[in-house]
Write a protein that holds these residues in place. Sequence first.
Motif, PDB file in Angstrom:
ATOM      1  N   LEU A 140      19.827  10.155   9.873  1.00  0.00           N
ATOM      2  CA  LEU A 140      20.777  10.572  10.753  1.00  0.00           C
ATOM      3  C   LEU A 140      21.432  12.330  10.412  1.00  0.00           C
ATOM      4  O   LEU A 140      22.434  12.759  10.799  1.00  0.00           O
ATOM      5  CB  LEU A 140      21.828   9.799  10.380  1.00  0.00           C
ATOM      6  CG  LEU A 140      21.252   8.431  10.715  1.00  0.00           C
ATOM      7  CD1 LEU A 140      22.522   7.151  10.364  1.00  0.00           C
ATOM      8  CD2 LEU A 140      21.609   8.277  11.572  1.00  0.00           C
ATOM      9  N   ASP A 198      19.218  16.746  13.243  1.00  0.00           N
ATOM     10  CA  ASP A 198      19.893  17.026  14.833  1.00  0.00           C
ATOM     11  C   ASP A 198      18.889  16.610  15.993  1.00  0.00           C
ATOM     12  O   ASP A 198      18.591  17.088  16.776  1.00  0.00           O
ATOM     13  CB  ASP A 198      19.413  18.159  15.402  1.00  0.00           C
ATOM     14  CG  ASP A 198      21.113  18.627  16.128  1.00  0.00           C
ATOM     15  OD1 ASP A 198      21.632  17.876  17.091  1.00  0.00           O
ATOM     16  OD2 ASP A 198      20.949  20.419  16.794  1.00  0.00           O
ATOM     17  N   ALA A 237      21.936  10.142  19.902  1.00  0.00           N
ATOM     18  CA  ALA A 237      22.529   9.038  18.467  1.00  0.00           C
ATOM     19  C   ALA A 237      20.869   8.138  19.175  1.00  0.00           C
ATOM     20  O   ALA A 237      20.991   8.017  20.378  1.00  0.00           O
ATOM     21  CB  ALA A 237      23.705   9.064  18.920  1.00  0.00           C
ATOM     22  N   HIS A 267      21.509   3.538  18.602  1.00  0.00           N
ATOM     23  CA  HIS A 267      22.589   2.296  17.964  1.00  0.00           C
ATOM     24  C   HIS A 267      21.165   2.342  16.581  1.00  0.00           C
ATOM     25  O   HIS A 267      19.451   1.496  17.556  1.00  0.00           O
ATOM     26  CB  HIS A 267      22.459   1.435  18.953  1.00  0.00           C
ATOM     27  CG  HIS A 267      22.741   0.306  18.493  1.00  0.00           C
ATOM     28  ND1 HIS A 267      24.606  -0.388  18.175  1.00  0.00           N
ATOM     29  CD2 HIS A 267      22.316  -0.782  16.913  1.00  0.00           C
ATOM     30  CE1 HIS A 267      24.636  -1.148  17.140  1.00  0.00           C
ATOM     31  NE2 HIS A 267      22.697  -1.616  17.431  1.00  0.00           N
ATOM     32  N   TRP A 268      21.586   2.194  15.212  1.00  0.00           N
ATOM     33  CA  TRP A 268      20.379   1.338  14.224  1.00  0.00           C
ATOM     34  C   TRP A 268      20.370   0.431  13.706  1.00  0.00           C
ATOM     35  O   TRP A 268      22.149   0.012  13.515  1.00  0.00           O
ATOM     36  CB  TRP A 268      20.522   2.586  13.325  1.00  0.00           C
ATOM     37  CG  TRP A 268      19.525   4.166  13.535  1.00  0.00           C
ATOM     38  CD1 TRP A 268      20.212   4.657  14.410  1.00  0.00           C
ATOM     39  CD2 TRP A 268      18.803   4.528  13.944  1.00  0.00           C
ATOM     40  NE1 TRP A 268      19.271   6.501  14.083  1.00  0.00           N
ATOM     41  CE2 TRP A 268      18.099   5.811  14.242  1.00  0.00           C
ATOM     42  CE3 TRP A 268      17.528   3.705  13.408  1.00  0.00           C
ATOM     43  CZ2 TRP A 268      16.888   6.531  14.707  1.00  0.00           C
ATOM     44  CZ3 TRP A 268      16.028   3.830  13.429  1.00  0.00           C
ATOM     45  CH2 TRP A 268      15.571   5.292  14.134  1.00  0.00           C
ATOM     46  N   TRP A 297      12.725  11.302  19.463  1.00  0.00           N
ATOM     47  CA  TRP A 297      12.542  11.239  18.056  1.00  0.00           C
ATOM     48  C   TRP A 297      11.530  11.014  18.195  1.00  0.00           C
ATOM     49  O   TRP A 297      11.087  10.896  16.930  1.00  0.00           O
ATOM     50  CB  TRP A 297      12.989   9.088  17.979  1.00  0.00           C
ATOM     51  CG  TRP A 297      15.083   9.811  17.509  1.00  0.00           C
ATOM     52  CD1 TRP A 297      16.219   9.691  19.062  1.00  0.00           C
ATOM     53  CD2 TRP A 297      15.483   9.314  16.890  1.00  0.00           C
ATOM     54  NE1 TRP A 297      16.952   9.585  17.953  1.00  0.00           N
ATOM     55  CE2 TRP A 297      16.721  10.094  16.742  1.00  0.00           C
ATOM     56  CE3 TRP A 297      15.031   9.559  15.337  1.00  0.00           C
ATOM     57  CZ2 TRP A 297      17.763   9.988  15.304  1.00  0.00           C
ATOM     58  CZ3 TRP A 297      16.112   9.834  13.751  1.00  0.00           C
ATOM     59  CH2 TRP A 297      16.971  10.103  14.578  1.00  0.00           C
TER      60      TRP A 297
END
Length: 109
Positions: A28, A31, A34, A36-37, A67
Amino acid sequence: MTTNTLNGEAAPTRRHQRDATVVLLGLLALDLPAAHWEVDANPYQARLSGMASGFEPAARTDVVRAWAARLGVEPAYRSEGPGTSGFFEAIATISDVHIRVWTVLTGGA
């Protein structure tokens, strides 16, 4: 107090949850887009699942690709068969924590 224990496996599960949370805190801080984890752990493995949602399909695949690049892996499309929805995902391991960043797609990526 009731403890969720199956064959004395609560302590390893808690350790895996802590391990996954430490890895998630590091992720987290990066950079990156986002996601949803979810932290998941059992007595045998710690897992993090990051879902790219709330975007158009092309943007969701871009999130997974970003990612994947940071995790040093190639993203892949996986489906149950022709004409079915599938998953575009990047899978990696950091400090023995299994990490999956993914999104649902209705066609190939």
